[in-house]
Design a protein around this motif. Structure first.
Motif, PDB file in Angstrom:
ATOM      1  N   ALA A  75      30.144  69.833  24.703  1.00 25.65           N
ATOM      2  CA  ALA A  75      31.017  70.957  25.052  1.00 25.65           C
ATOM      3  C   ALA A  75      32.479  70.587  24.845  1.00 25.65           C
ATOM      4  CB  ALA A  75      30.770  71.388  26.500  1.00 25.65           C
ATOM      5  N   GLU A  76      32.831  69.347  25.174  1.00 27.09           N
ATOM      6  CA  GLU A  76      34.207  68.892  24.974  1.00 27.09           C
ATOM      7  C   GLU A  76      34.553  68.840  23.485  1.00 27.09           C
ATOM      8  OE1 GLU A  76      37.139  65.200  26.258  1.00 27.09           O
ATOM      9  OE2 GLU A  76      35.206  65.429  27.262  1.00 27.09           O
ATOM     10  N   LEU A  77      33.616  68.384  22.664  1.00 30.51           N
ATOM     11  CA  LEU A  77      33.845  68.383  21.212  1.00 30.51           C
ATOM     12  C   LEU A  77      34.068  69.799  20.698  1.00 30.51           C
ATOM     13  CD1 LEU A  77      31.186  65.829  19.932  1.00 30.51           C
ATOM     14  CD2 LEU A  77      33.672  65.586  19.797  1.00 30.51           C
ATOM     15  N   ILE A  78      33.216  70.722  21.122  1.00 36.41           N
ATOM     16  CA  ILE A  78      33.331  72.108  20.672  1.00 36.41           C
ATOM     17  C   ILE A  78      34.670  72.704  21.088  1.00 36.41           C
ATOM     18  CG2 ILE A  78      32.387  74.442  20.982  1.00 36.41           C
ATOM     19  CD1 ILE A  78      29.580  72.989  21.206  1.00 36.41           C
ATOM     20  N   ALA A  79      35.043  72.507  22.337  1.00 37.42           N
ATOM     21  CA  ALA A  79      36.325  73.036  22.820  1.00 37.42           C
ATOM     22  C   ALA A  79      37.499  72.381  22.106  1.00 37.42           C
ATOM     23  CB  ALA A  79      36.439  72.822  24.329  1.00 37.42           C
ATOM     24  N   GLY A  80      37.422  71.070  21.902  1.00 37.57           N
ATOM     25  CA  GLY A  80      38.521  70.356  21.259  1.00 37.57           C
ATOM     26  C   GLY A  80      38.732  70.760  19.807  1.00 37.57           C
ATOM     27  N   VAL A  81      37.653  70.902  19.069  1.00 40.43           N
ATOM     28  CA  VAL A  81      37.764  71.317  17.665  1.00 40.43           C
ATOM     29  C   VAL A  81      38.283  72.747  17.579  1.00 40.43           C
ATOM     30  CG1 VAL A  81      36.407  71.860  15.602  1.00 40.43           C
ATOM     31  CG2 VAL A  81      36.046  69.698  16.790  1.00 40.43           C
ATOM     32  N   THR A  82      37.795  73.600  18.460  1.00 36.15           N
ATOM     33  CA  THR A  82      38.256  74.989  18.473  1.00 36.15           C
ATOM     34  C   THR A  82      39.748  75.048  18.777  1.00 36.15           C
ATOM     35  OG1 THR A  82      36.062  75.747  19.162  1.00 36.15           O
ATOM     36  CG2 THR A  82      37.912  77.252  19.550  1.00 36.15           C
ATOM     37  N   VAL A  95      31.419  76.189  15.783  1.00 37.39           N
ATOM     38  CA  VAL A  95      31.270  74.731  15.751  1.00 37.39           C
ATOM     39  C   VAL A  95      29.790  74.425  15.998  1.00 37.39           C
ATOM     40  CG1 VAL A  95      31.948  72.523  16.766  1.00 37.39           C
ATOM     41  CG2 VAL A  95      33.609  74.395  16.636  1.00 37.39           C
ATOM     42  N   THR A  96      29.193  73.665  15.095  1.00 37.19           N
ATOM     43  CA  THR A  96      27.815  73.225  15.303  1.00 37.19           C
ATOM     44  C   THR A  96      27.792  71.705  15.335  1.00 37.19           C
ATOM     45  OG1 THR A  96      27.344  73.265  12.942  1.00 37.19           O
ATOM     46  CG2 THR A  96      26.772  75.226  14.187  1.00 37.19           C
ATOM     47  N   ILE A  97      26.871  71.181  16.120  1.00 27.77           N
ATOM     48  CA  ILE A  97      26.706  69.732  16.218  1.00 27.77           C
ATOM     49  C   ILE A  97      25.282  69.403  15.792  1.00 27.77           C
ATOM     50  CG2 ILE A  97      26.677  67.728  17.752  1.00 27.77           C
ATOM     51  CD1 ILE A  97      28.708  69.241  19.520  1.00 27.77           C
ATOM     52  N   ASP A  98      25.157  68.588  14.762  1.00 27.03           N
ATOM     53  CA  ASP A  98      23.851  68.112  14.309  1.00 27.03           C
ATOM     54  C   ASP A  98      23.689  66.669  14.736  1.00 27.03           C
ATOM     55  OD1 ASP A  98      23.207  70.484  12.933  1.00 27.03           O
ATOM     56  OD2 ASP A  98      24.278  69.802  11.144  1.00 27.03           O
ATOM     57  N   GLU A  99      22.580  66.387  15.387  1.00 26.75           N
ATOM     58  CA  GLU A  99      22.266  65.018  15.764  1.00 26.75           C
ATOM     59  C   GLU A  99      21.251  64.469  14.771  1.00 26.75           C
ATOM     60  OE1 GLU A  99      22.539  64.266  20.322  1.00 26.75           O
ATOM     61  OE2 GLU A  99      21.350  66.083  19.987  1.00 26.75           O
ATOM     62  N   VAL A 100      21.581  63.334  14.192  1.00 24.19           N
ATOM     63  CA  VAL A 100      20.772  62.732  13.145  1.00 24.19           C
ATOM     64  C   VAL A 100      20.126  61.455  13.683  1.00 24.19           C
ATOM     65  CG1 VAL A 100      20.835  61.786  10.798  1.00 24.19           C
ATOM     66  CG2 VAL A 100      22.363  63.668  11.419  1.00 24.19           C
ATOM     67  N   PRO A 132      25.404  66.968  27.210  1.00 26.87           N
ATOM     68  CA  PRO A 132      25.871  68.339  27.005  1.00 26.87           C
ATOM     69  C   PRO A 132      27.361  68.494  27.302  1.00 26.87           C
ATOM     70  CG  PRO A 132      23.750  68.354  28.120  1.00 26.87           C
ATOM     71  CD  PRO A 132      24.212  66.914  28.058  1.00 26.87           C
ATOM     72  N   GLU A 133      27.848  67.757  28.292  1.00 28.84           N
ATOM     73  CA  GLU A 133      29.280  67.826  28.628  1.00 28.84           C
ATOM     74  C   GLU A 133      30.143  67.274  27.492  1.00 28.84           C
ATOM     75  OE1 GLU A 133      26.776  68.011  32.128  1.00 28.84           O
ATOM     76  OE2 GLU A 133      26.910  66.416  30.648  1.00 28.84           O
ATOM     77  N   GLN A 134      29.709  66.186  26.881  1.00 26.39           N
ATOM     78  CA  GLN A 134      30.453  65.616  25.761  1.00 26.39           C
ATOM     79  C   GLN A 134      30.450  66.570  24.570  1.00 26.39           C
ATOM     80  OE1 GLN A 134      28.162  61.978  25.655  1.00 26.39           O
ATOM     81  NE2 GLN A 134      29.952  60.773  26.289  1.00 26.39           N
TER      82      GLN A 134
END
Length: 73
Positions: free
Chosen positions: A19-26, A42-47, A15-17
């Motif tokens: 959150a970092e992706l979401i903050a960084g892209v924003t 920002v959405t993250i899909d796990e495949v 979850p921390e990683q």
């Protein structure tokens, strides 16, 4: 309202990683395109690995082939 979709393989991103992706892209959209963070989505899909392919191969096979290439002298 910018919308960004990140697709990653389901391999234990914390979850921390995420959150970092979401903050960084924003932040990137704000800095580069002057987009409002309050309206940036920002959405993250796990495949699952078996549902992802690269170069005509399932991702596991692709990674194995890449590792074999890298291991050759």
């Amino acid at each position: 309202m910018p919308t960004v979709n990140i697709k990653i393989t389901r391999e234990g991103a914390t979850p921390e990683q995420k959150a970092e992706l979401i903050a960084g892209v924003t932040d990137l959209l704000q800095r580069v395109l002057d987009k409002n963070p309050a309206t940036t989505v920002v959405t993250i899909d796990e495949v699952e690995l078996e549902n992802w392919g690269i170069g005509g191969l399932p991702v596991r096979d692709y990674r194995a082939a890449q590792a074999a290439k890298a291991a050759k002298p």
